[in-house]
Write a protein that holds these residues in place. Structure first.
Motif, mmCIF file in Angstrom:
data_model
loop_
_atom_site.group_PDB
_atom_site.id
_atom_site.type_symbol
_atom_site.label_atom_id
_atom_site.label_comp_id
_atom_site.label_asym_id
_atom_site.label_seq_id
_atom_site.Cartn_x
_atom_site.Cartn_y
_atom_site.Cartn_z
ATOM 1 N N ILE A 213 -3.808 -13.417 -12.663
ATOM 2 C CA ILE A 213 -2.886 -13.478 -11.526
ATOM 3 C C ILE A 213 -1.976 -12.255 -11.348
ATOM 4 N N PRO A 214 -1.298 -11.751 -12.401
ATOM 5 C CA PRO A 214 -0.406 -10.621 -12.128
ATOM 6 C C PRO A 214 -1.092 -9.416 -11.465
ATOM 7 N N PRO A 215 -2.229 -8.925 -12.002
ATOM 8 C CA PRO A 215 -2.862 -7.803 -11.313
ATOM 9 C C PRO A 215 -3.426 -8.182 -9.942
ATOM 10 N N THR A 216 -3.803 -9.459 -9.763
ATOM 11 C CA THR A 216 -4.300 -9.884 -8.458
ATOM 12 C C THR A 216 -3.177 -9.859 -7.420
ATOM 13 N N GLY A 217 -1.986 -10.307 -7.842
ATOM 14 C CA GLY A 217 -0.822 -10.240 -6.961
ATOM 15 C C GLY A 217 -0.554 -8.800 -6.561
ATOM 16 N N ASN A 218 -0.674 -7.924 -7.529
ATOM 17 C CA ASN A 218 -0.507 -6.500 -7.284
ATOM 18 C C ASN A 218 -1.502 -6.021 -6.222
ATOM 19 N N ALA A 220 -3.070 -7.903 -3.991
ATOM 20 C CA ALA A 220 -2.823 -8.541 -2.700
ATOM 21 C C ALA A 220 -1.707 -7.814 -1.956
ATOM 22 N N ILE A 221 -0.685 -7.404 -2.706
ATOM 23 C CA ILE A 221 0.421 -6.671 -2.089
ATOM 24 C C ILE A 221 -0.071 -5.304 -1.631
ATOM 25 N N ASP A 222 -0.933 -4.721 -2.438
ATOM 26 C CA ASP A 222 -1.519 -3.438 -2.062
ATOM 27 C C ASP A 222 -2.324 -3.590 -0.776
ATOM 28 N N MET A 223 -3.011 -4.721 -0.653
ATOM 29 C CA MET A 223 -3.833 -4.984 0.527
ATOM 30 C C MET A 223 -2.990 -4.990 1.798
ATOM 31 N N LEU A 224 -1.783 -5.575 1.732
ATOM 32 C CA LEU A 224 -0.914 -5.612 2.908
ATOM 33 C C LEU A 224 -0.715 -4.202 3.457
ATOM 34 N N LYS A 225 -0.560 -3.258 2.539
ATOM 35 C CA LYS A 225 -0.290 -1.889 2.974
ATOM 36 C C LYS A 225 -1.576 -1.112 3.248
ATOM 37 N N THR A 226 -2.611 -1.364 2.413
ATOM 38 C CA THR A 226 -3.898 -0.684 2.645
ATOM 39 C C THR A 226 -4.469 -1.092 3.995
ATOM 40 N N SER A 227 -4.143 -2.316 4.438
ATOM 41 C CA SER A 227 -4.674 -2.776 5.723
ATOM 42 C C SER A 227 -4.237 -1.844 6.851
ATOM 43 N N SER A 228 -3.185 -1.058 6.625
ATOM 44 C CA SER A 228 -2.750 -0.127 7.672
ATOM 45 C C SER A 228 -3.802 0.947 7.932
ATOM 46 N N LEU A 229 -4.759 1.103 6.995
ATOM 47 C CA LEU A 229 -5.832 2.085 7.201
ATOM 48 C C LEU A 229 -6.689 1.739 8.409
ATOM 49 N N VAL A 230 -6.732 0.450 8.784
ATOM 50 C CA VAL A 230 -7.608 0.066 9.886
ATOM 51 C C VAL A 230 -7.124 0.649 11.215
ATOM 52 N N LEU A 264 7.945 -4.788 3.998
ATOM 53 C CA LEU A 264 8.756 -5.243 2.861
ATOM 54 C C LEU A 264 8.912 -6.752 2.861
ATOM 55 N N LEU A 265 9.132 -7.308 4.060
ATOM 56 C CA LEU A 265 9.312 -8.755 4.147
ATOM 57 C C LEU A 265 8.039 -9.480 3.697
ATOM 58 N N LEU A 266 6.877 -8.973 4.168
ATOM 59 C CA LEU A 266 5.606 -9.606 3.795
ATOM 60 C C LEU A 266 5.364 -9.516 2.289
ATOM 61 N N THR A 267 5.602 -8.325 1.709
ATOM 62 C CA THR A 267 5.360 -8.195 0.266
ATOM 63 C C THR A 267 6.311 -9.099 -0.520
ATOM 64 N N THR A 268 7.530 -9.277 -0.012
ATOM 65 C CA THR A 268 8.477 -10.171 -0.683
ATOM 66 C C THR A 268 7.932 -11.590 -0.722
ATOM 67 N N ILE A 269 7.394 -12.033 0.437
ATOM 68 C CA ILE A 269 6.844 -13.396 0.503
ATOM 69 C C ILE A 269 5.677 -13.533 -0.476
ATOM 70 N N PHE A 270 4.784 -12.523 -0.494
ATOM 71 C CA PHE A 270 3.647 -12.553 -1.426
ATOM 72 C C PHE A 270 4.133 -12.639 -2.874
ATOM 73 N N THR A 271 5.187 -11.860 -3.186
ATOM 74 C CA THR A 271 5.684 -11.825 -4.564
ATOM 75 C C THR A 271 6.204 -13.183 -4.992
ATOM 76 N N ILE A 272 6.903 -13.859 -4.076
ATOM 77 C CA ILE A 272 7.426 -15.195 -4.401
ATOM 78 C C ILE A 272 6.262 -16.145 -4.666
ATOM 79 N N GLY A 273 5.233 -16.062 -3.811
ATOM 80 C CA GLY A 273 4.046 -16.902 -4.012
ATOM 81 C C GLY A 273 3.426 -16.658 -5.371
ATOM 82 N N GLN A 274 3.344 -15.388 -5.757
ATOM 83 C CA GLN A 274 2.748 -15.034 -7.050
ATOM 84 C C GLN A 274 3.545 -15.633 -8.202
ATOM 85 N N TYR A 275 4.881 -15.601 -8.080
ATOM 86 C CA TYR A 275 5.740 -16.133 -9.143
ATOM 87 C C TYR A 275 5.413 -17.599 -9.421
#
Lengths: 313, 250
Positions: A213-218, A220-230, A264-275
């Motif tokens: 889970i910890p690296p997967t959360g990492n 998933a958060i990376d995905m939020l930002k990598t998605s900007s490549l599209v 930032l808001l989205l990654t925060t929500i993801f981080t809480i979910g991961q916790y």
């Protein structure tokens, strides 16, 4: 009558000791507060930040639509990546040489090329294969046939590019997790007559989750930002929407801040979910689960109200 | 119940078992003794096919372990059949190997529900009975990390018993325990032997072997050095190797 040296049979009562005072922490905290306050002050009073424009566009329709697209695109690509990655990891560790080779080659190809290039290739697949057909291979008759550009729209290319690349990385994360589970667990399951598939599903995977889970959360958060490549294939995600706006009004800085605010808001929500996910899978590994921040806050409030000694900082 | 003939096992070039012959009758308790590296644990693991043997035969209740014989040739068993064979042989490990993410009761009910298809409710009733039997009736909801080593090992025994095995294998069940916890585990095993369970026990507990064992087998260097009645082997060993070993552990 309590004395400092307890006599036999005497109860000195609960310990009410003065906690160690951490003066250094208070001093550093004060310095940090001053620095932060000065940064905020300078940002607030620098007209070039154009906070009024930031405010105007923060909730604008176009930004909201981009935000929504970024959100669901990331979630869909992450889900594809996690599911496919898990399958690939199990294949990779399988004793079946066909499955493990397929997995190895997949990971090699999709991890070995830039995700940006993969997104492009999916978007331009129509130029390599103008028609996608299902039928008998090596020149046999076609059963179903479709135009590639109809079948793979930019958004499909975005999902495929991001999801399939994520899966290659996820496969290695899951594999590490599976390898972390003690071999004795597998032997015990075998000795009880469980099949390999059941052992994987019921015994190994649930225990691997703690490591996965910890690296997967990492990721998933990376995905939020990598998605900007599209944005490069004209899919109007959050970043692309913002770019379109500042392409018209030339207000790059405030609009990029708008994008950052939502990322930032989205990654925060993801981080809480991961916790909370991590907490769920810590079952059995810790004798007692640590308190959630909410529980901690409640306990602190209660101790203040009832005059007990809470944890001091 | 167990019949082993000329069993050989190699790990790479290292031959660990060099022709083991052994018979275990139904209801018999056989204790395997011997120094580390003598091959006793490996032999035990061959009985339920956790290790495959290179030569010889092991049969349990008449069935060849891990294979099927037809027209003089051996065919490897497909997983589904091999798994059924294993389900009838219980095993208890030195390091307990309880499923760390499951409570004591869930550890016990997992295999009966999943492998035998027993209804969860029935499996849980049976599981609680078994926990009672090993003296842990009130610890069903505890996770392995919340139990002492001795308690974990007793849960592991209950877990194996839940599958109603016809044979129980014990691989140094008390070697990882604090001395004062050994007794509880041995008590459970003693009761099991009294109830008529067929047991093969790899152990260093000479006292247990003497008291509970119907027969003692002393192994060294991958061969059976001496076997027989516990009193005879332990008190009046014939072989010099057995004497040397016993003089160190007694």
């Amino acid at each position: 009558m309590a004395t400092s040296t307890p006599q036999p049979g005497e109860d000195a009562g609960d310990i009410k000791a003065v906690p160690v005072r951490h003066y250094g922490r208070w001093a550093v905290a004060a310095v940090v507060l001053v620095v932060v306050a000065s940064l905020v002050y300078s940002a607030a009073n620098n007209d070039r930040f154009k906070w009024d424009i930031f405010g105007d566009y923060l909730f604008s329709d176009r930004v909201m639509r981009g935000l929504w697209l970024t959100m669901w695109l990331s979630v869909v690509a992450t889900v594809i990546g996690v599911v496919l990655g898990t399958i690939l990891a199990v294949m990779r560790l399988s004793t079946n040489p066909v499955l493990s080779t397929i997995s190895l080659v997949y990971i090699w190809a999709f991890r070995g090329t830039p995700v940006l290039v993969q997104i492009f290739l999916w978007a331009f697949i129509g130029s390599i294969y103008p028609e996608i057909t299902f039928g008998v291979p090596f020149g046999g008759p076609d059963l179903i046939s479709s135009n590639s550009n109809d079948l793979i729209k930019p958004i499909t290319a975005a999902i495929l590019g991001l999801g399939l690349n994520f899966a290659a990385y996820q496969a290695e994360i899951v594999r590490a997790g599976l390898l972390s589970v003690d071999e004795g667990q597998v032997e015990a399951a075998k000795a009880l007559g469980m099949t390999g598939a059941n052992t994987m599903r019921r015994i190994v995977l649930p225990q691997a989750m703690r490591v996965i889970i910890p690296p997967t959360g990492n990721q998933a958060i990376d995905m939020l930002k990598t998605s900007s490549l599209v944005s490069v294939i004209a899919v109007s995600d959050l970043l692309y929407s913002v770019q379109l706006i500042y392409g018209q009004n030339y207000q790059q800085i405030p609009l990029l801040f708008v994008a950052c605010f939502w990322y930032l808001l989205l990654t925060t929500i993801f981080t809480i979910g991961q916790y909370y996910l991590e907490r769920h899978y810590a079952k059995g590994n810790l004798r007692e689960l640590p308190q959630t921040p909410v529980q901690r806050a409640r306990a602190m409030a209660a101790s203040v109200r009832f005059g007990g000694t809470g944890n001091s900082i | 119940m167990v019949l082993a003939r000329n069993v050989h096992k190699r790990f790479g070039l290292n031959e660990v078992l060099k022709g083991i012959d052994m018979t275990v009758e139904r209801g018999e308790v056989v204790c395997l003794l011997g120094p580390s590296g003598s091959g006793k644990s490996t032999f035990l693991r061959c009985i339920n096919h956790l290790e495959t043997i290179n030569r010889g035969r092991i049969t349990v209740d008449g069935d060849i372990v891990g294979y099927r014989e037809k027209d003089g040739r051996l065919y490897e068993l497909p997983e589904k059949v091999a798994v059924r064979q294993r389900a009838e042989i219980g095993m208890v490990f030195q390091r307990f190997n309880l499923f760390a993410h499951k409570t004591a009761l869930d550890n016990i009910t997992e295999a009966p529900v999943l492998v035998k298809g027993i209804a969860r409710k029935d499996a849980e009733r049976r599981g609680l009975e078994l926990l009672e039997r090993v003296g842990l009736g009130d610890r069903g909801g505890a996770y392995p990390s919340q139990l002492s080593g001795g308690q974990q090992q007793r849960v592991a025994i209950a877990r194996a018993l839940a599958m109603d095995p016809k044979l129980m294998l014990f691989d140094e069940p008390t070697s990882a325990l604090d001395p004062e916890l050994v007794g509880d585990v041995l008590d459970v095993m003693r009761d099991l032997a009294k109830a008529g369970m067929t047991m093969v026990v790899v152990t260093h507990e000479i006292g247990f072997a003497r008291e509970v064992g119907d027969r003692v087998v002393f192994m060294d260097g991958g061969v059976v050095v001496e076997e027989g009645d516990p009193a005879q082997v332990l008190d009046a060993p014939r072989e010099a190797r057995t004497k040397a070993f016993l003089s160190k552990v007694l």
